[in-house]
Design a protein around this motif. Structure first.
Motif, PDB file in Angstrom:
ATOM      1  N   THR A  81      60.774  97.597 110.218  1.00  0.00           N
ATOM      2  CA  THR A  81      61.632  97.626 111.403  1.00  0.00           C
ATOM      3  C   THR A  81      63.014  98.132 111.011  1.00  0.00           C
ATOM      4  OG1 THR A  81      60.456  95.787 112.448  1.00  0.00           O
ATOM      5  CG2 THR A  81      62.674  96.265 113.254  1.00  0.00           C
ATOM      6  N   VAL A  82      63.434  99.213 111.660  1.00  0.00           N
ATOM      7  CA  VAL A  82      64.703  99.864 111.332  1.00  0.00           C
ATOM      8  C   VAL A  82      65.558  99.960 112.588  1.00  0.00           C
ATOM      9  CG1 VAL A  82      65.804 101.904 110.340  1.00  0.00           C
ATOM     10  CG2 VAL A  82      63.482 101.272 109.625  1.00  0.00           C
ATOM     11  N   VAL A  83      66.818  99.587 112.479  1.00  0.00           N
ATOM     12  CA  VAL A  83      67.777  99.784 113.565  1.00  0.00           C
ATOM     13  C   VAL A  83      68.807 100.808 113.119  1.00  0.00           C
ATOM     14  CG1 VAL A  83      69.616  98.736 114.951  1.00  0.00           C
ATOM     15  CG2 VAL A  83      67.473  97.494 114.570  1.00  0.00           C
ATOM     16  N   LEU A  84      69.026 101.806 113.952  1.00  0.00           N
ATOM     17  CA  LEU A  84      70.063 102.820 113.726  1.00  0.00           C
ATOM     18  C   LEU A  84      71.201 102.579 114.700  1.00  0.00           C
ATOM     19  CD1 LEU A  84      67.838 106.057 113.829  1.00  0.00           C
ATOM     20  CD2 LEU A  84      68.221 104.550 111.881  1.00  0.00           C
ATOM     21  N   THR A  85      72.408 102.512 114.204  1.00  0.00           N
ATOM     22  CA  THR A  85      73.549 102.480 115.109  1.00  0.00           C
ATOM     23  C   THR A  85      74.042 103.897 115.329  1.00  0.00           C
ATOM     24  OG1 THR A  85      74.285 100.255 114.543  1.00  0.00           O
ATOM     25  CG2 THR A  85      75.947 101.743 115.397  1.00  0.00           C
ATOM     26  N   VAL A  86      74.125 104.297 116.603  1.00  0.00           N
ATOM     27  CA  VAL A  86      74.789 105.557 116.953  1.00  0.00           C
ATOM     28  C   VAL A  86      76.073 105.164 117.661  1.00  0.00           C
ATOM     29  CG1 VAL A  86      72.726 106.979 116.932  1.00  0.00           C
ATOM     30  CG2 VAL A  86      73.329 105.811 119.031  1.00  0.00           C
ATOM     31  N   THR A  87      77.190 105.602 117.108  1.00  0.00           N
ATOM     32  CA  THR A  87      78.474 104.970 117.387  1.00  0.00           C
ATOM     33  C   THR A  87      79.251 105.528 118.572  1.00  0.00           C
ATOM     34  OG1 THR A  87      79.297 106.420 115.631  1.00  0.00           O
ATOM     35  CG2 THR A  87      78.876 104.117 115.054  1.00  0.00           C
ATOM     36  N   GLY A  88      79.018 106.794 118.937  1.00  0.00           N
ATOM     37  CA  GLY A  88      79.818 107.388 119.998  1.00  0.00           C
ATOM     38  C   GLY A  88      79.017 108.324 120.892  1.00  0.00           C
ATOM     39  N   HIS A  89      79.366 108.361 122.161  1.00  0.00           N
ATOM     40  CA  HIS A  89      78.660 109.189 123.143  1.00  0.00           C
ATOM     41  C   HIS A  89      78.871 110.678 122.875  1.00  0.00           C
ATOM     42  CE1 HIS A  89      77.170 110.596 127.009  1.00  0.00           C
ATOM     43  NE2 HIS A  89      76.735 109.360 127.252  1.00  0.00           N
ATOM     44  N   GLY A  90      77.866 111.470 123.232  1.00  0.00           N
ATOM     45  CA  GLY A  90      77.941 112.910 123.010  1.00  0.00           C
ATOM     46  C   GLY A  90      79.030 113.611 123.799  1.00  0.00           C
ATOM     47  N   LEU A  91      79.459 113.028 124.915  1.00  0.00           N
ATOM     48  CA  LEU A  91      80.522 113.650 125.707  1.00  0.00           C
ATOM     49  C   LEU A  91      81.877 113.555 125.015  1.00  0.00           C
ATOM     50  CD1 LEU A  91      79.480 112.540 129.305  1.00  0.00           C
ATOM     51  CD2 LEU A  91      79.168 114.773 128.221  1.00  0.00           C
ATOM     52  N   LYS A  92      81.956 112.776 123.958  1.00  0.00           N
ATOM     53  CA  LYS A  92      83.185 112.727 123.154  1.00  0.00           C
ATOM     54  C   LYS A  92      83.466 114.078 122.490  1.00  0.00           C
ATOM     55  CE  LYS A  92      84.272 108.170 122.857  1.00  0.00           C
ATOM     56  NZ  LYS A  92      85.620 107.594 122.892  1.00  0.00           N
ATOM     57  N   ASP A  93      82.401 114.745 122.066  1.00  0.00           N
ATOM     58  CA  ASP A  93      82.518 115.980 121.277  1.00  0.00           C
ATOM     59  C   ASP A  93      81.319 116.864 121.613  1.00  0.00           C
ATOM     60  OD1 ASP A  93      83.357 117.829 119.459  1.00  0.00           O
ATOM     61  OD2 ASP A  93      83.031 116.590 117.674  1.00  0.00           O
ATOM     62  N   PRO A  94      81.284 117.413 122.855  1.00  0.00           N
ATOM     63  CA  PRO A  94      80.064 118.051 123.358  1.00  0.00           C
ATOM     64  C   PRO A  94      79.795 119.468 122.873  1.00  0.00           C
ATOM     65  CG  PRO A  94      81.771 118.149 125.014  1.00  0.00           C
ATOM     66  CD  PRO A  94      82.334 117.341 123.878  1.00  0.00           C
ATOM     67  N   GLN A  95      80.751 120.080 122.196  1.00  0.00           N
ATOM     68  CA  GLN A  95      80.616 121.501 121.868  1.00  0.00           C
ATOM     69  C   GLN A  95      79.370 121.799 121.027  1.00  0.00           C
ATOM     70  OE1 GLN A  95      83.246 123.156 118.828  1.00  0.00           O
ATOM     71  NE2 GLN A  95      84.093 121.117 118.441  1.00  0.00           N
ATOM     72  N   TRP A  96      78.951 120.824 120.198  1.00  0.00           N
ATOM     73  CA  TRP A  96      77.840 121.083 119.282  1.00  0.00           C
ATOM     74  C   TRP A  96      76.507 121.191 119.997  1.00  0.00           C
ATOM     75  CZ3 TRP A  96      79.848 122.677 115.005  1.00  0.00           C
ATOM     76  CH2 TRP A  96      81.111 122.212 114.656  1.00  0.00           C
ATOM     77  N   ALA A  97      76.409 120.622 121.196  1.00  0.00           N
ATOM     78  CA  ALA A  97      75.170 120.727 121.968  1.00  0.00           C
ATOM     79  C   ALA A  97      74.998 122.117 122.573  1.00  0.00           C
ATOM     80  CB  ALA A  97      75.168 119.690 123.084  1.00  0.00           C
ATOM     81  N   LEU A  98      76.066 122.881 122.581  1.00  0.00           N
ATOM     82  CA  LEU A  98      76.037 124.204 123.213  1.00  0.00           C
ATOM     83  C   LEU A  98      75.869 125.324 122.199  1.00  0.00           C
ATOM     84  CD1 LEU A  98      78.943 123.598 125.766  1.00  0.00           C
ATOM     85  CD2 LEU A  98      76.477 123.423 126.172  1.00  0.00           C
ATOM     86  N   ARG A  99      75.424 124.966 121.000  1.00  0.00           N
ATOM     87  CA  ARG A  99      75.215 125.965 119.956  1.00  0.00           C
ATOM     88  C   ARG A  99      73.793 125.892 119.421  1.00  0.00           C
ATOM     89  NH1 ARG A  99      80.772 125.515 116.305  1.00  0.00           N
ATOM     90  NH2 ARG A  99      82.239 125.894 118.012  1.00  0.00           N
ATOM     91  N   THR A 100      73.233 127.048 119.092  1.00  0.00           N
ATOM     92  CA  THR A 100      71.905 127.109 118.483  1.00  0.00           C
ATOM     93  C   THR A 100      72.039 126.770 117.000  1.00  0.00           C
ATOM     94  OG1 THR A 100      72.135 129.449 117.912  1.00  0.00           O
ATOM     95  CG2 THR A 100      71.230 128.913 120.100  1.00  0.00           C
ATOM     96  N   PRO A 101      70.925 126.499 116.306  1.00  0.00           N
ATOM     97  CA  PRO A 101      71.001 126.202 114.873  1.00  0.00           C
ATOM     98  C   PRO A 101      71.694 127.285 114.053  1.00  0.00           C
ATOM     99  CG  PRO A 101      68.865 125.563 115.719  1.00  0.00           C
ATOM    100  CD  PRO A 101      69.569 126.291 116.839  1.00  0.00           C
ATOM    101  N   ASP A 102      71.637 128.548 114.516  1.00  0.00           N
ATOM    102  CA  ASP A 102      72.301 129.618 113.750  1.00  0.00           C
ATOM    103  C   ASP A 102      73.760 129.791 114.134  1.00  0.00           C
ATOM    104  OD1 ASP A 102      72.269 130.866 116.211  1.00  0.00           O
ATOM    105  OD2 ASP A 102      70.888 132.466 115.648  1.00  0.00           O
ATOM    106  N   GLY A 103      74.266 128.929 115.050  1.00  0.00           N
ATOM    107  CA  GLY A 103      75.680 128.946 115.395  1.00  0.00           C
ATOM    108  C   GLY A 103      76.063 129.745 116.621  1.00  0.00           C
ATOM    109  N   SER A 104      75.110 130.413 117.238  1.00  0.00           N
ATOM    110  CA  SER A 104      75.440 131.190 118.441  1.00  0.00           C
ATOM    111  C   SER A 104      75.496 130.276 119.663  1.00  0.00           C
ATOM    112  CB  SER A 104      74.405 132.300 118.653  1.00  0.00           C
ATOM    113  OG  SER A 104      73.102 131.746 118.769  1.00  0.00           O
ATOM    114  N   ASP A 105      76.190 130.744 120.700  1.00  0.00           N
ATOM    115  CA  ASP A 105      76.363 129.938 121.903  1.00  0.00           C
ATOM    116  C   ASP A 105      75.104 129.945 122.762  1.00  0.00           C
ATOM    117  OD1 ASP A 105      78.964 129.356 121.196  1.00  0.00           O
ATOM    118  OD2 ASP A 105      79.833 130.976 122.394  1.00  0.00           O
TER     119      ASP A 105
END
Length: 358
Positions: A312-336
Motif C-alpha cells: 500500500t503506497v500513498v503519494l502526496t501531490v502538493t499543489g494544483h495544476g492551475l498553479k503552473d499550467p504552462q507545462w500541460a500545454l507542451r508536447t514531450p518534445d517541447g512544442s506548443d
C-alpha cells in the motif's frame, strides 16, 4: 443536515496546541481526497492512493500549516507576518493573513515564481517583493527581519507550520484504517516530509495504526541538496515549488528518514514531466510539476524492485495544476499544443472525432 468540514484546527483540536485563547483562522483547509489510482496500480502492482492536496483553499498543502501559523501569530499579538516563498507559501500566507485582518509581507526570488502563484499573493493583498537572489537568500532575509522587526515568520522553520501539516497523515490513517507501507512526497524545504512522519508517529503512539510507513522523498536533480549531501547554491529545475538549495527542515527530515527506514532520491526534469502527463492523462489528477515528482519516484522505485507487489503506497501531490499550467500545454518534445480548429458543422466535427451516425 450534513456536517461541514471545519478545518484542521477544529477537527484535530485534541491533537494540536490549541487553547480557548487561540483564535481559529481557517478557510476550511484539510479534508482533502485520497484517490485510488488504478492506472498507477497497473504500472506497479502496488495499491496506490493519491493524497490530492491541491484541493485545499489556495490550491496547495501549505494551507494546513498556515492556518496553524497565522492563528498562533494572532494569538501572540502579531499584526504582520512575513515569509520567503517559491510561490505556494506566499499564496497561502497572503490568504490567511487577509482572513485574519493582518498584513502579509512576501519575499520571492525574482523571475522564479509561477504566474498563478504570483497572482494569488497579489490578489490577496500581500506586500510582495521580488528579491534579486534565490529562495535561500529570501529565507535568510525573512529570518533576519523577523528577528529584528515586529513581524512573525511563517515559513516552515516555524514549528507551528509542521504541526498543522502533520494532520494530513491523520486523514490518511482515518481513510485506510492504518498507515500505508510507503508514503512518497516531493521534497523542497523538507517540511512536509517531516510533518507526515510526525503525524504517522503520533497515530502509531495513539494506537490508531500498527506501523510507520517507509517515508520516501524526492528532489529534482538540479535541486537535490539532501541527496547530494551539500547545499546547492544555484538550484535549477522546472519544478519551481521544490527549487530550494538549502532545506530549512534538512536535519529533521534526515532523522525521519533514519527512523522510518526511508529514502531520498533525485529525479530528472524529463521524468518529472513524464509523470506529470501520466497523472493527468491516466489518473485524472492535474498537478503542478513539483507534485508529479511523487509519481516519478513511485515508478522509479517500483522499477528498481524496492516496492513489492501488493504494497500500500500513498503519494502526496502538493499543489494544483492551475498553479503552473504552462507545462500541460507542451508536447514531450517541447512544442506548443494547440486545439484543432473545426467549422460549426456537426458532420465535420463527428468525422474529426471518428464518430459514425447510429
Amino acid at each position: 443536515m450534513a456536517n461541514q468540514w471545519r478545518g484542521v484546527l477544529r477537527e484535530y483540536a485534541d491533537r494540536l496546541d490549541i487553547t480557548e485563547k487561540t483564535p481559529i483562522i481557517t478557510l476550511g483547509e484539510g479534508g482533502t481526497p485520497l484517490i485510488r489510482a488504478a492506472a498507477l496500480e497497473a504500472r506497479t502492482g502496488a495499491k496506490v492512493w493519491v493524497k490530492f492536496e491541491g484541493m485545499n483553499p489556495t490550491g496547495s498543502f501549505k494551507d494546513r500549516g498556515m492556518t496553524m501559523a497565522v492563528s498562533k501569530a494572532v494569538e501572540h499579538g502579531a499584526k504582520a507576518v512575513i515569509c520567503a516563498s517559491t510561490g505556494n507559501t506566499s499564496a497561502s500566507a497572503a490568504a490567511y493573513a487577509t482572513h485574519a485582518g493582518i498584513t502579509a509581507a512576501v519575499l520571492v526570488p525574482e523571475g522564479k515564481i509561477a504566474m498563478g502563484k504570483l497572482a494569488q499573493a497579489i490578489a490577496h493583498g500581500a506586500e510582495l517583493l521580488q528579491v534579486q537572489g534565490n529562495f535561500d537568500d529570501c529565507l535568510d532575509i525573512a529570518r533576519d527581519l523577523a528577528a529584528n522587526y515586529p513581524v512573525h515568520l511563517v515559513n516552515s522553520v516555524n514549528p507551528d507550520r509542521i504541526e498543522g501539516q502533520k494532520t494530513a497523515a491523520f486523514e490518511v490513517v482515518e481513510v485506510l484504517e492504518d498507515a500505508p507501507d510507503f508514503h512518497i512526497v516531493p521534497v523542497g524545504n523538507a517540511g512536509n516530509y517531516t510533518a507526515y512522519f510526525r503525524g504517522y508517529s503520533e497515530e502509531l503512539a495513539r494506537g490508531e495504526s500498527t506501523k510507520l510507513p517507509r517515508m520516501f522523498g524526492f528532489q529534482a536533480e538540479g535541486s537535490a541538496p539532501i541527496v547530494l549531501g551539500h547545499v546547492v547554491k544555484s538550484p535549477e529545475t522546472i519544478a519551481s515549488a521544490i527549487r530550494i538549495g538549502n532545506p530549512a527542515s534538512w536535519k529533521l527530515a534526515t532523522a525521519a528518514r533514519e527512523t522510518s527506514d526511508g529514502y531520498f532520491g533525485a529525479i530528472s526534469d524529463a521524468k518529472i514531466l513524464e509523470a506529470h502527463r501520466i497523472l493527468s492523462s491516466e489518473v485524472g489528477i492535474f498537478v503542478e510539476p513539483a507534485s508529479a515528482i511523487s509519481v516519478a519516484g513511485l515508478l522509479e522505485r517500483s522499477d528498481a524492485g524496492i516496492i513489492p507487489k501488493g504494497a500500500t503506497v500513498v503519494l502526496t501531490v502538493t499543489g494544483h495544476g492551475l498553479k503552473d499550467p504552462q507545462w500541460a500545454l507542451r508536447t514531450p518534445d517541447g512544442s506548443d499544443i494547440k486545439p484543432t480548429i473545426v467549422p460549426a458543422d456537426t458532420t465535420e466535427i463527428a468525422d474529426v472525432l471518428g464518430l459514425r451516425s447510429v
